[in-house]
Design an enzyme around this catalytic site. Structure first.
Site, PDB file in Angstrom:
ATOM      1  N   LYS A 213      11.989  13.314  -7.488  1.00  0.00           N
ATOM      2  CA  LYS A 213      11.465  13.145  -8.848  1.00  0.00           C
ATOM      3  C   LYS A 213      10.153  13.910  -9.062  1.00  0.00           C
ATOM      4  CE  LYS A 213      14.145   9.234 -10.352  1.00  0.00           C
ATOM      5  NZ  LYS A 213      14.291   7.802 -10.573  1.00  0.00           N
ATOM      6  N   ARG A 248      18.040   5.330  -3.357  1.00  0.00           N
ATOM      7  CA  ARG A 248      19.006   6.152  -4.107  1.00  0.00           C
ATOM      8  C   ARG A 248      18.577   7.601  -3.951  1.00  0.00           C
ATOM      9  NH1 ARG A 248      19.351   8.368  -9.139  1.00  0.00           N
ATOM     10  NH2 ARG A 248      21.393   8.368 -10.125  1.00  0.00           N
TER      11      ARG A 248
HETATM   12  N1  PMM Z   1      17.055   7.263 -11.472  1.00  0.00           N
HETATM   13  C1  PMM Z   1      17.879   8.084 -12.144  1.00  0.00           C
HETATM   14  C2  PMM Z   1      19.170   7.647 -12.519  1.00  0.00           C
HETATM   15  N2  PMM Z   1      19.617   6.429 -12.166  1.00  0.00           N
HETATM   16  N3  PMM Z   1      19.250   4.357 -11.109  1.00  0.00           N
HETATM   17  C3  PMM Z   1      18.439   3.534 -10.442  1.00  0.00           C
HETATM   18  N4  PMM Z   1      18.880   2.303 -10.098  1.00  0.00           N
HETATM   19  N5  PMM Z   1      17.171   3.885 -10.080  1.00  0.00           N
HETATM   20  C4  PMM Z   1      16.653   5.105 -10.387  1.00  0.00           C
HETATM   21  O1  PMM Z   1      15.481   5.365 -10.065  1.00  0.00           O
HETATM   22  C5  PMM Z   1      17.488   6.015 -11.114  1.00  0.00           C
HETATM   23  C6  PMM Z   1      18.797   5.596 -11.468  1.00  0.00           C
HETATM   24  C7  PMM Z   1      17.424   9.446 -12.529  1.00  0.00           C
HETATM   25  O2  PMM Z   1      17.705  10.344 -11.506  1.00  0.00           O
HETATM   26  P1  PMM Z   1      19.005  11.335 -11.523  1.00  0.00           P
HETATM   27  O3  PMM Z   1      18.967  12.060 -12.835  1.00  0.00           O
HETATM   28  O4  PMM Z   1      18.835  12.224 -10.343  1.00  0.00           O
HETATM   29  O5  PMM Z   1      20.256  10.511 -11.369  1.00  0.00           O
END
Ligand code: PMM
Length: 267
Positions: A213, A248
């Site tokens: 991030k 994640r």
């Molecule tokens: N961050 C993203 C998307 N989904 N879900 C959870 N539970 N926690 C997070 O921090 C989170 C998420 C954004 O990241 P991406 O665009 O790489 O999926």
């Protein structure tokens, strides 16, 4: 699924526009190929998403979201993977559970769709990730205003959990997530990660999504998400030391390796 170590939830964004991997797995074959790689690397849960939640992202239609994720989930279920659906929509959650998902990862913690709590309550074998959220991607950064970010995130998650329990969701289904990067400035993200144990006082397992991030890039001057990999592994290492339930992440093997080392060191 073993709880003796921190679990790795591998990200599979079937989207053209996610911040770190947008477009890479935007068709069925490349999504499945990536999922197979993750399985070979020891992923615990594959988090399938069809809608980007990066700051400023446009929403996709319900139908488009479903067309992106359901065939992938159906195929992964046949491969025996543990599948999570990353969605804010109750209807997508229902379809994904029908196709084999056993975890619903809702970045809005039930706020975006009033029907979500009912769906989770009706499916007591499904786990539910309640992320801290203060609004959709288009406007969320305006809501990044806190006096005491840790207390406010903790209280807002507590309110969400209380609402869900009232709707019939079981406590055993719930996993909480501080929502790193969602309505948060870099300083807020660091403060939450430094104090993650205070969120654990709520009594629920914690998932942390910090992988690649922007706040990591801001610290290190790393503009490309790929250049934030070592930083992401450092966060995983710390979370594993603290016994956090899951991380994640975009890559799998380096995170599994870091968790393995932490587990060995803590024997
Ligand atoms: N961050 C993203 C998307 N989904 N879900 C959870 N539970 N926690 C997070 O921090 C989170 C998420 C954004 O990241 P991406 O665009 O790489 O999926």
């Amino acid at each position: 699924m073993s709880q003796e170590r921190t679990l790795v939830m591998g990200i599979l964004n079937v989207t053209p526009d996610s911040f770190a991997d947008g477009g890479k797995h935007f068709n069925f074959d490349s999504a499945i190929a990536r999922a197979k790689e993750m399985i070979a690397e020891g992923v615990d849960i594959i988090d399938v998403g069809g809608e980007s939640t990066r700051p400023g992202a446009e929403r996709v239609s319900e139908e488009e979201e479903r067309v992106r994720v359901i065939p992938v989930i159906t195929e992964l279920a046949e491969l025996g993977a543990t599948i999570s659906i990353d969605t804010m929509r109750a209807s997508t959650a229902v379809a994904a559970i029908g196709a084999g998902a056993t975890l619903v990862n809702d970045v809005s913690g039930g706020l975006a769709d009033p029907d979500m709590a009912k769906v989770i309550a009706k499916n007591p074998m499904v786990q539910y990730v309640v992320m801290h959220w203060r609004g959709h991607s288009k406007q969320m950064q305006e809501a990044a205003v806190y006096k005491d970010v840790v207390s406010e995130v903790k209280n807002e998650l507590d309110e969400r959990v209380i609402d869900l329990l009232k709707s019939g969701v079981n406590a055993e289904q719930i996993i909480i997530d501080p929502g790193i990067g969602f309505a948060k400035e870099a300083a807020h993200n660091w403060e939450l990660l430094r104090n993650i144990e205070r969120l654990a006082l709520l009594g629920y397992p914690i998932l942390v999504g910090a992988s690649r991030k922007r706040f990591l890039g801001e610290l290190l001057g790393a503009n490309s998400p790929d250049d934030r990999e070592a930083a992401s592994i450092a966060i995983t290492t710390k979370m594993a030391e603290l016994g956090i339930w899951g991380v994640r992440t975009h890559s799998v093997k380096p995170h599994r390796d870091a968790i393995e080392v932490v587990t060995e060191l803590s024997k």
